[in-house]
Write a protein that holds these residues in place. Sequence first.
Motif, PDB file in Angstrom:
ATOM      1  N   LEU A 144     -39.325-117.871  85.791  1.00 28.09           N
ATOM      2  CA  LEU A 144     -40.371-116.966  85.323  1.00 28.09           C
ATOM      3  C   LEU A 144     -40.895-116.076  86.444  1.00 28.09           C
ATOM      4  O   LEU A 144     -41.377-114.968  86.191  1.00 28.09           O
ATOM      5  CB  LEU A 144     -41.525-117.775  84.715  1.00 28.09           C
ATOM      6  CG  LEU A 144     -41.164-118.630  83.498  1.00 28.09           C
ATOM      7  CD1 LEU A 144     -42.327-119.539  83.124  1.00 28.09           C
ATOM      8  CD2 LEU A 144     -40.764-117.756  82.322  1.00 28.09           C
ATOM      9  N   ARG A 159     -51.920-114.771  79.073  1.00 30.85           N
ATOM     10  CA  ARG A 159     -51.180-113.711  78.386  1.00 30.85           C
ATOM     11  C   ARG A 159     -50.354-114.278  77.240  1.00 30.85           C
ATOM     12  O   ARG A 159     -50.258-113.676  76.170  1.00 30.85           O
ATOM     13  CB  ARG A 159     -50.266-112.982  79.375  1.00 30.85           C
ATOM     14  CG  ARG A 159     -50.998-112.094  80.351  1.00 30.85           C
ATOM     15  CD  ARG A 159     -50.039-111.418  81.296  1.00 30.85           C
ATOM     16  NE  ARG A 159     -49.142-110.498  80.622  1.00 30.85           N
ATOM     17  CZ  ARG A 159     -47.844-110.731  80.380  1.00 30.85           C
ATOM     18  NH1 ARG A 159     -47.304-111.866  80.771  1.00 30.85           N
ATOM     19  NH2 ARG A 159     -47.102-109.833  79.774  1.00 30.85           N
ATOM     20  N   LYS A 160     -49.745-115.426  77.456  1.00 31.72           N
ATOM     21  CA  LYS A 160     -48.885-116.010  76.429  1.00 31.72           C
ATOM     22  C   LYS A 160     -49.660-116.343  75.168  1.00 31.72           C
ATOM     23  O   LYS A 160     -49.159-116.156  74.049  1.00 31.72           O
ATOM     24  CB  LYS A 160     -48.207-117.270  76.980  1.00 31.72           C
ATOM     25  CG  LYS A 160     -47.260-117.930  75.991  1.00 31.72           C
ATOM     26  CD  LYS A 160     -46.529-119.109  76.610  1.00 31.72           C
ATOM     27  CE  LYS A 160     -45.571-119.741  75.590  1.00 31.72           C
ATOM     28  NZ  LYS A 160     -44.823-120.872  76.179  1.00 31.72           N
ATOM     29  N   TYR A 161     -50.895-116.818  75.336  1.00 30.74           N
ATOM     30  CA  TYR A 161     -51.693-117.242  74.181  1.00 30.74           C
ATOM     31  C   TYR A 161     -52.779-116.233  73.812  1.00 30.74           C
ATOM     32  O   TYR A 161     -53.662-116.530  73.007  1.00 30.74           O
ATOM     33  CB  TYR A 161     -52.311-118.617  74.450  1.00 30.74           C
ATOM     34  CG  TYR A 161     -51.266-119.708  74.397  1.00 30.74           C
ATOM     35  CD1 TYR A 161     -50.862-120.249  73.186  1.00 30.74           C
ATOM     36  CD2 TYR A 161     -50.646-120.172  75.558  1.00 30.74           C
ATOM     37  CE1 TYR A 161     -49.896-121.244  73.126  1.00 30.74           C
ATOM     38  CE2 TYR A 161     -49.671-121.156  75.511  1.00 30.74           C
ATOM     39  CZ  TYR A 161     -49.304-121.680  74.284  1.00 30.74           C
ATOM     40  OH  TYR A 161     -48.330-122.665  74.226  1.00 30.74           O
ATOM     41  N   ASP A 184     -40.613-113.097  83.928  1.00 32.05           N
ATOM     42  CA  ASP A 184     -41.754-112.364  83.383  1.00 32.05           C
ATOM     43  C   ASP A 184     -42.210-111.378  84.461  1.00 32.05           C
ATOM     44  O   ASP A 184     -42.810-111.770  85.458  1.00 32.05           O
ATOM     45  CB  ASP A 184     -42.877-113.343  83.032  1.00 32.05           C
ATOM     46  CG  ASP A 184     -44.040-112.679  82.321  1.00 32.05           C
ATOM     47  OD1 ASP A 184     -44.404-111.545  82.704  1.00 32.05           O
ATOM     48  OD2 ASP A 184     -44.596-113.280  81.390  1.00 32.05           O
ATOM     49  N   ASP A 225     -39.758-122.302  83.649  1.00 30.68           N
ATOM     50  CA  ASP A 225     -40.036-122.796  82.300  1.00 30.68           C
ATOM     51  C   ASP A 225     -39.297-124.122  82.155  1.00 30.68           C
ATOM     52  O   ASP A 225     -38.061-124.141  82.112  1.00 30.68           O
ATOM     53  CB  ASP A 225     -39.531-121.787  81.266  1.00 30.68           C
ATOM     54  CG  ASP A 225     -39.744-122.260  79.833  1.00 30.68           C
ATOM     55  OD1 ASP A 225     -40.101-123.442  79.624  1.00 30.68           O
ATOM     56  OD2 ASP A 225     -39.539-121.458  78.907  1.00 30.68           O
ATOM     57  N   GLU A 251     -46.019-126.036  80.193  1.00 33.23           N
ATOM     58  CA  GLU A 251     -45.113-124.956  79.820  1.00 33.23           C
ATOM     59  C   GLU A 251     -44.674-124.110  81.009  1.00 33.23           C
ATOM     60  O   GLU A 251     -43.861-123.199  80.840  1.00 33.23           O
ATOM     61  CB  GLU A 251     -45.774-124.063  78.767  1.00 33.23           C
ATOM     62  CG  GLU A 251     -46.068-124.805  77.467  1.00 33.23           C
ATOM     63  CD  GLU A 251     -46.657-123.909  76.402  1.00 33.23           C
ATOM     64  OE1 GLU A 251     -46.805-122.690  76.654  1.00 33.23           O
ATOM     65  OE2 GLU A 251     -46.984-124.426  75.324  1.00 33.23           O
ATOM     66  N   HIS A 285     -39.461-109.719  78.354  1.00 33.00           N
ATOM     67  CA  HIS A 285     -40.166-108.911  77.361  1.00 33.00           C
ATOM     68  C   HIS A 285     -39.544-107.530  77.180  1.00 33.00           C
ATOM     69  O   HIS A 285     -40.085-106.702  76.443  1.00 33.00           O
ATOM     70  CB  HIS A 285     -41.633-108.760  77.764  1.00 33.00           C
ATOM     71  CG  HIS A 285     -42.364-110.067  77.895  1.00 33.00           C
ATOM     72  ND1 HIS A 285     -42.565-110.918  76.833  1.00 33.00           N
ATOM     73  CD2 HIS A 285     -42.932-110.681  78.974  1.00 33.00           C
ATOM     74  CE1 HIS A 285     -43.228-111.991  77.238  1.00 33.00           C
ATOM     75  NE2 HIS A 285     -43.452-111.873  78.536  1.00 33.00           N
ATOM     76  N   TYR A 341     -50.253-116.496  83.464  1.00 33.56           N
ATOM     77  CA  TYR A 341     -49.133-116.610  82.534  1.00 33.56           C
ATOM     78  C   TYR A 341     -49.581-117.158  81.189  1.00 33.56           C
ATOM     79  O   TYR A 341     -49.235-116.599  80.127  1.00 33.56           O
ATOM     80  CB  TYR A 341     -48.061-117.517  83.138  1.00 33.56           C
ATOM     81  CG  TYR A 341     -46.906-117.799  82.211  1.00 33.56           C
ATOM     82  CD1 TYR A 341     -45.889-116.870  82.025  1.00 33.56           C
ATOM     83  CD2 TYR A 341     -46.831-119.009  81.518  1.00 33.56           C
ATOM     84  CE1 TYR A 341     -44.828-117.133  81.171  1.00 33.56           C
ATOM     85  CE2 TYR A 341     -45.783-119.283  80.663  1.00 33.56           C
ATOM     86  CZ  TYR A 341     -44.777-118.342  80.492  1.00 33.56           C
ATOM     87  OH  TYR A 341     -43.732-118.612  79.632  1.00 33.56           O
ATOM     88  N   LEU A 342     -50.338-118.244  81.197  1.00 37.80           N
ATOM     89  CA  LEU A 342     -50.750-118.878  79.943  1.00 37.80           C
ATOM     90  C   LEU A 342     -51.759-118.030  79.184  1.00 37.80           C
ATOM     91  O   LEU A 342     -51.736-117.984  77.947  1.00 37.80           O
ATOM     92  CB  LEU A 342     -51.322-120.266  80.226  1.00 37.80           C
ATOM     93  CG  LEU A 342     -50.309-121.303  80.735  1.00 37.80           C
ATOM     94  CD1 LEU A 342     -51.017-122.573  81.178  1.00 37.80           C
ATOM     95  CD2 LEU A 342     -49.268-121.623  79.653  1.00 37.80           C
TER      96      LEU A 342
END
Length: 657
Positions: free
Chosen positions: A272, A588-590, A242, A265, A558, A64, A585-586
Motif C-alpha cells: 500500500l 479515507r477507506k471508511y 495507494d 494489506d 486491515e 484507485h 488510510y483507514l
Amino acid sequence: MPRGRRGFRGLWARVLTSVLVLSLGFALLKLQVLDVRDYALVAKENRLRPVPIPVPRGTIYDKHGLVIAENIVGYQILLMPAPRDTLLSQLSRLRPVLGLTDPDIDIAVKRWSRQPNLPMVVKSDASPGVIARLEERRFLFPSVLVNEYPKRHYPAGDAVADFIGYVAEISEHELTLPEFAGYRQGRQIGKSGLERQYEKQLGGEVGMRYLEVDARGRIKRWLPEQLGTPPIPGQDLQLYLDLDLQRFVEHIFPKKMAGGFVALDPKSGGVLAFYSNPTYDPNLFVGGIRTEVWEALQADSMRDGNEWLPLLNRASGSAMPPGSTWKLAVSAMALGTGTVKPEEHMPIPCTGGMSYQGRYARCWDHAGHGFLDMVGAIKNSCDVYFYQVGIRFGLRKFLENGTRLGFNRKTGIDLPSEQVPLFPKSYESYAKSQGYQPADNQVMSFAIGQGATAMTQLKLATIYQAWARNDGKTPKPRMVQTDSALEFTQDFGVGPAQIDVLRRGMRRVVGPGGTAVLSRLLKWDFMGKTGTAQNKQGSGVDHGLFVGMAGPLGKEPEIVGSMILEHGQHGATASGYVANALNFYLSRKYGQPFDPYPTPRDRIAHNLPWDYSITTTPLIDYPVEGENIAAPPEKVPTKTPKPTATAKVPAPVAGTR
C-alpha cells in the motif's frame, strides 16, 4: 605479307570489340535484369533514412486508477547520417543554438559511431525553448530533424522513486544481456524498480519510419507511415499501492532523518505504501541525467548525523537490526513450537538484568519488571523475559527454527535488488562466520533482535502480517495486481487464540504505561511494537523502529505499517508516524473525517486540547490485573549450564525496547 599482317590485326580488333560489346551487354543485363533488386535496394538505402520510432511505455496506475507513471510529449534533435567531418561541422554550428557542451558533443559522436547508418541523436530531451530557437533558424540546418516521442513522466516525482525506478538509454553492457535481445542502441529501458522488473511488459516494441533525402543528405519528406513498422505500445500495470497514502507518508516523514516506511494489506500481501528518505526525482533521469546531478546523488555525505544516500532504498534495499520489534517474531515462534505457553511466567524475574553461562545481560529498564507473562513482556519490552525464551530454545534450535521460518530469505516481492536479511542459516554456518565455537548464551542477543540479525522494513512488515491475519501465515508481498493465487512464504503455526495473545501485548504497547502510549489512536484498533536498534557507527545514536497494524474496532487489522528512523533514538518516535499513516488510510477507506493530529503526541505538539484519560483508561481487551505478578513461580532453576572450553564469552548485552 603486309596485307596478311593487317588482316590479322583486323581480326583481333573485331574479336576484342566483340568481347567488349558482349561484356558490356552482360553488365547491362546483370545491372538491369539479374541484380535489379539488389541495386534498387542500394539506391533506396541511399535515398531513404530509417528513423526508429520510440514506443510509448505502458502507464502505471495505483489501486484507485491514479497515474503513477505516464508518457508526455518529448523532443529529440537528430542529424541525418553523413561523413564524420560533416557531422562535426554541423554540430559546431548547432552548439550556440542548442547550448551544446563538449561532453554533449562527445557523447553524441560516440553513440552515433556505433550505428553510423542511423541518424545521430544530438539532444535526447530538448526543451520547448530550444526547439523554438531551432525552428527560427530551420533554413540554416536542412539536415536537422526534430522528432516527437513519448517521454516518461512521473507526476508524483520524489514520492514514488524508490519503487517505480526510472528509465534511461540502454548501455553497451546491457545490449549484451540475454534479457535485452533484439534491443538497439538509443532505446529507453527501465533501469531500476518496477520499470526494470516489468520491462518486457511496459517496454513494448519499437517501430520504424523512413525519410527521403537528396544526394547531399538533405531532408525532402517523410514517407507514408504504412511503409514503415508501427510501434507496439507497452502494457499498462495497476498496483496495489495507494498513491494518496504514499504522498501522505512522504509529507509527514521527517525530512532531516533517513529511514524507510512500508505498508501492506495483510489479506492480499499488496504493498500500500513504499517510501525511503532521502529520495530523488526519477524525472531527472529521463532523457539522460546531467553529470553533476548524478555525482551529487551518489555522493556519500552526512546531514545532521545521517548518512545521506538518496539512491539507497531503505525500505527493501537496506537491512538493519530489528531491535525489540523482533520480540513479536520470537514470541510467535515460541508459541508455534510450544516452547512457551502464553500465561506462563519466566522463572527468573526481571531485576534489571540476568546472568547465564557467565554472561550478564541487562534489561533496558534497570529497575526491572518483575515476573511477567508473554502479554506483559511484550508491553514492557522486557529483555530478561525474552533472554529466557531464547535460552529455552538454545542457540542451535533457535537458528534452526528461524531458518525454517525463512528469517534469512528475501520476501520475494516483485521488485529488483531486494536486500537479503541477515540471520544465520545454521549453528555450523554461524560458527564458521564467527571463527570460533559460539557459546549457547549468544542466543540471548538473537532473542532481542541483536547479534547477527538484520531485517529490511519490508521483511518486518511481511512477518507481522502473520498476526494481522488469523492464520499465522505471511502472504508474499506484491506490487502489481495479478490474477495469480495468493502465495504464502511463512507459517508460524499459531492459531486465533495465540494470535490474540500477541495482539493483546501489542495493544498494551500503545496503552497505559506502554512504550508508545502517546501514539495511541482512539478511533481505530491500533497496536504495534517499538524497537530500538543499537548503532555503533557514525554518530552512535540508536535507530528507532516501529511495526504496527490497525483496523476498525472489533474487526481484523486491515493494514500493517513498518518504519525505521535512522538515529531516531527510540521506537516511540517512529510509532507516531506509523499511527498517522494508518489513521489516514483507514479514515479515507471508511469515509471518516480525517484528523491530521490524531495522537496525543500530535495534539501536545500543536497545543491542541486532548483527553488526558487516554493514558489511563483501559483499552478493549486490556486486562490490567495480573500484568506484573510479584509471587515467584513454582520452579526456579538453581543452576545454569557453564560455557564450553572452546567458547568465547561476549561482552554484556545492552537491552532494547
